[in-house]
Design a protein around this motif. Sequence first.
Motif, PDB file in Angstrom:
ATOM      1  N   LYS A   1      60.885  40.362  16.330  1.00 31.99           N
ATOM      2  CA  LYS A   1      60.934  41.801  16.123  1.00 31.99           C
ATOM      3  C   LYS A   1      59.526  42.332  15.870  1.00 31.99           C
ATOM      4  N   TRP A   2      59.347  43.622  16.172  1.00 26.92           N
ATOM      5  CA  TRP A   2      58.065  44.269  15.923  1.00 26.92           C
ATOM      6  C   TRP A   2      57.956  44.696  14.469  1.00 26.92           C
ATOM      7  N   THR A   3      56.762  44.564  13.931  1.00 29.94           N
ATOM      8  CA  THR A   3      56.511  44.963  12.546  1.00 29.94           C
ATOM      9  C   THR A   3      55.033  45.289  12.398  1.00 29.94           C
ATOM     10  N   SER A   4      54.670  45.945  11.328  1.00 28.25           N
ATOM     11  CA  SER A   4      53.266  46.217  11.017  1.00 28.25           C
ATOM     12  C   SER A   4      52.815  45.254   9.927  1.00 28.25           C
ATOM     13  N   VAL A   5      51.664  44.633  10.133  1.00 25.08           N
ATOM     14  CA  VAL A   5      51.160  43.617   9.210  1.00 25.08           C
ATOM     15  C   VAL A   5      49.792  44.029   8.682  1.00 25.08           C
TER      16      VAL A   5
ATOM     17  N   ALA B   1      39.918  33.577   0.238  1.00 23.88           N
ATOM     18  CA  ALA B   1      41.327  33.676   0.613  1.00 23.88           C
ATOM     19  C   ALA B   1      41.559  34.929   1.445  1.00 23.88           C
ATOM     20  N   TYR B   2      42.567  34.826   2.306  1.00 26.59           N
ATOM     21  CA  TYR B   2      43.099  35.981   3.015  1.00 26.59           C
ATOM     22  C   TYR B   2      44.576  36.093   2.666  1.00 26.59           C
ATOM     23  N   PHE B   3      45.108  37.293   2.751  1.00 25.66           N
ATOM     24  CA  PHE B   3      46.543  37.467   2.539  1.00 25.66           C
ATOM     25  C   PHE B   3      47.082  38.458   3.548  1.00 25.66           C
ATOM     26  N   ALA B   4      48.345  38.320   3.874  1.00 25.23           N
ATOM     27  CA  ALA B   4      48.996  39.192   4.857  1.00 25.23           C
ATOM     28  C   ALA B   4      50.293  39.706   4.264  1.00 25.23           C
ATOM     29  N   LEU B   5      50.565  40.990   4.474  1.00 23.80           N
ATOM     30  CA  LEU B   5      51.773  41.626   3.974  1.00 23.80           C
ATOM     31  C   LEU B   5      52.500  42.307   5.134  1.00 23.80           C
TER      32      LEU B   5
ATOM     33  N   VAL C   1      45.430  46.933   9.405  1.00 28.07           N
ATOM     34  CA  VAL C   1      46.856  46.877   9.718  1.00 28.07           C
ATOM     35  C   VAL C   1      47.017  46.866  11.233  1.00 28.07           C
ATOM     36  N   ARG C   2      47.804  45.934  11.717  1.00 25.98           N
ATOM     37  CA  ARG C   2      48.081  45.835  13.138  1.00 25.98           C
ATOM     38  C   ARG C   2      49.573  45.621  13.345  1.00 25.98           C
ATOM     39  N   ASP C   3      50.074  46.094  14.476  1.00 27.83           N
ATOM     40  CA  ASP C   3      51.465  45.845  14.844  1.00 27.83           C
ATOM     41  C   ASP C   3      51.553  44.501  15.546  1.00 27.83           C
ATOM     42  N   ALA C   4      52.575  43.720  15.190  1.00 33.10           N
ATOM     43  CA  ALA C   4      52.724  42.378  15.748  1.00 33.10           C
ATOM     44  C   ALA C   4      54.197  42.058  15.950  1.00 33.10           C
ATOM     45  N   PHE C   5      54.449  41.178  16.897  1.00 27.71           N
ATOM     46  CA  PHE C   5      55.814  40.729  17.184  1.00 27.71           C
ATOM     47  C   PHE C   5      56.023  39.400  16.468  1.00 27.71           C
ATOM     48  N   ILE C   6      56.812  39.423  15.394  1.00 29.06           N
ATOM     49  CA  ILE C   6      57.010  38.247  14.549  1.00 29.06           C
ATOM     50  C   ILE C   6      58.503  38.043  14.324  1.00 29.06           C
ATOM     51  N   ASN C   7      58.939  36.806  14.470  1.00 28.21           N
ATOM     52  CA  ASN C   7      60.363  36.477  14.269  1.00 28.21           C
ATOM     53  C   ASN C   7      61.274  37.378  15.107  1.00 28.21           C
TER      54      ASN C   7
END
Length: 222
Positions: free
Chosen positions: A203-207, A218-222, A195-201
């Motif tokens: 805003k900051w979020t944890s992914v 396959a990889y998946f991201a939530l 899990v990493r914090d990222a700036f997406i769209n």
Amino acid sequence: GGHCEATGQTVTKQLQREIYVYDPLTGIKEKFDTSLNSILKNVLILNAESILTNLSVTVDDIINYVIGDQSLEQANSGRMRDRVSVLADIVHGSPYIVRGPSAGYEDSEWGPSTPERTAADNGQGYLQFQIDNKDRNNTIYVGSNGGMLHAFNAEGAEEGKERWAFMPSKAFNNIQRLVSPNAGHWSYVDNTPIVRDAFINNKWTSVLVSGMRYGGQAYFAL
């Protein structure tokens, strides 16, 4: 639920679960239960055609089994594979605990006019994200060979309870194998998430990101 050989304890089975599966056609998650949309249900019926015939079970029986219903297992005079525990084996994956955001991002380090700096100037920078989420529930994430990534409460009165589970589409395509008494071991979400914090769209979020190892390319991201 079931007996844990490591601790010697028997855990009561959780009766209510929130399981979601990714629908690649719509690009959204669907609740995995007997109300599953007709497209995904038909995919499961097609993949499980021989199992449905040989075991004389329905697609809803398979869904309920995956969720945790053990009433149709062989030990209960049914024809589905017996399980000591509803939680499947965890082989190559390790639990990953997520607390409040703790990355070392400094709002002042972003260049002028960058999206991250603009958000910070408007009171929505990483520091504010940390403040807003400092008390979020500690959660343990772990993948299993029951076809899912599991999210468990790591604190409080409901410590150890599954908050939700997610089934990647690659796992869904083989989920029917779980019920067959004659099937060998099959890998599903057989890897450690990060899990990493990222700036997406803007805003900051944890992914959370995870692979499946032998469970699927396959990889998946939530």
